[in-house]
Design an enzyme around this catalytic site. Structure first.
Site, short mmCIF file in Angstrom:
data_model
loop_
_atom_site.label_atom_id
_atom_site.label_comp_id
_atom_site.label_asym_id
_atom_site.label_seq_id
_atom_site.Cartn_x
_atom_site.Cartn_y
_atom_site.Cartn_z
CG ASP A 52 -1.04 7.73 -2.46
OD1 ASP A 52 -0.80 6.83 -3.29
OD2 ASP A 52 -1.84 8.66 -2.68
CE1 TYR A 70 -4.66 -5.67 -10.59
CE2 TYR A 70 -4.75 -7.59 -12.02
CZ TYR A 70 -4.50 -7.03 -10.78
OH TYR A 70 -4.07 -7.83 -9.75
CE LYS A 107 -1.00 -6.24 -10.45
NZ LYS A 107 -0.24 -5.93 -9.24
#
Ligand code: NAD
Length: 246
Positions: free
Chosen positions: A62, A154, A158
């Site tokens: 993880d 997101y 990124k």
């Protein structure tokens, strides 16, 4: 077989883009470690690579858990040798419009997609700088550059990954280590198959090459970046998006 004798760690390697990268690097001769939160799926994928004649193994990882990361890097060093190639590919989405986005969805995406990459890179660079060689490839995204409706978390993660890639590249260059990113556009995987048909069609209209990319399209660029042919390339972002962003 340019990667003979090299150890490559691919996070999120059980499926999708990560699996395509793992297959490709194994095809180029590396021993690939598929490290994924889904251990059973990673084991199945590693068996598939072995049945194709490649060298592979699977580990539960993880990327949000520093202890697990340390233990995976330690066990790879003991069982084989320190990691030569790190591909930070593990990623998740928790989409929602900015005004309604839950704090927990922001935290989950930033933690997996950005902090996870930082933690794995930190472990890898310690070993690579000692070895005076190594390559790191981060899987960013077109939306880290363009932004995207419903993806504040997101796209921020990124975009952060691109900054992290460039800083890593600067800090490790003098020790013979490279760090680059690829920024895929829309690639046909489970992540994008979840999208509404209308959204998929609207995306297609914006892609000059007229189709979604395949995981193998991304794997080809990653294989290049970790090869000897790319030894003078660092701190770069390769866009793989069918011309969607020029
Ligand atoms: P996917 O959902 O098919 O695969 C992601 C993998 O990451 C899965 O195997 C999952 O188990 C693993 N994972 C999730 N959380 C993890 C964690 N905490 N620790 C370890 N492993 C974890 O997605 P994909 O489409 O193959 O995407 C792979 C990467 O490419 C992601 O970083 C994604 O953001 C990026 N990307 C995808 C696209 C696309 O269009 N599919 C476009 C640009 C970028």
């Amino acid at each position: 077989m340019g990667l003979n004798g090299k150890i490559a760690l691919v996070t999120g390697g059980a499926q999708g883009i990560g699996l395509a990268i793992a297959k490709r690097l194994a095809g180029d001769g590396a021993h690939v470690v598929l490290a994924d939160i889904q251990l059973e799926a990673a084991e199945k994928s590693s068996e598939e690579i072995k049945s194709l004649g490649g060298l592979a193994s699977a580990k539960r990882l993880d990327v949000t858990d520093l202890k697990e990361i340390q233990s995976v890097f330690d066990s790879i060093s003991k069982e084989h040798k320190p990691v030569d190639i790190l591909v930070n590919n593990a990623g998740i989405t928790r989409d929602g419009l900015l005004v309604r986005m839950k704090e927990s969805d922001w935290d989950a995406v930033l933690s997996t997609n950005l902090k996870g990459c930082f933690l794995c890179t930190q472990q890898a660079t310690k070993q690579m700088m000692k070895q005076r060689s190594g390559s790191i490839v981060n899987i960013a995204s077109i939306v880290g550059v363009m932004g995207n409706f419903g993806q504040a978390n997101y796209s921020a993660a990124k975009a952060g990954l691109i900054g992290l890639t460039k800083t890593t590249a600067r800090e490790v260059a003098s020790r013979g280590v490279t760090a680059n990113a690829v920024a895929p556009g829309f690639i046909d995987t489970e992540m994008t198959q979840k999208l509404d048909e209308k959204v998929r069609n609207a995306m297609l209209e914006q892609i000059p090459l007229g189709k979604f990319g395949s995981p193998e399209d991304v794997a080809d660029s990653v294989a290049f970046l970790v090869s000897d042919q790319a030894k003078y390339i660092t701190g770069q972002v390769i866009n793989i998006n069918g011309g969607m962003l020029m």
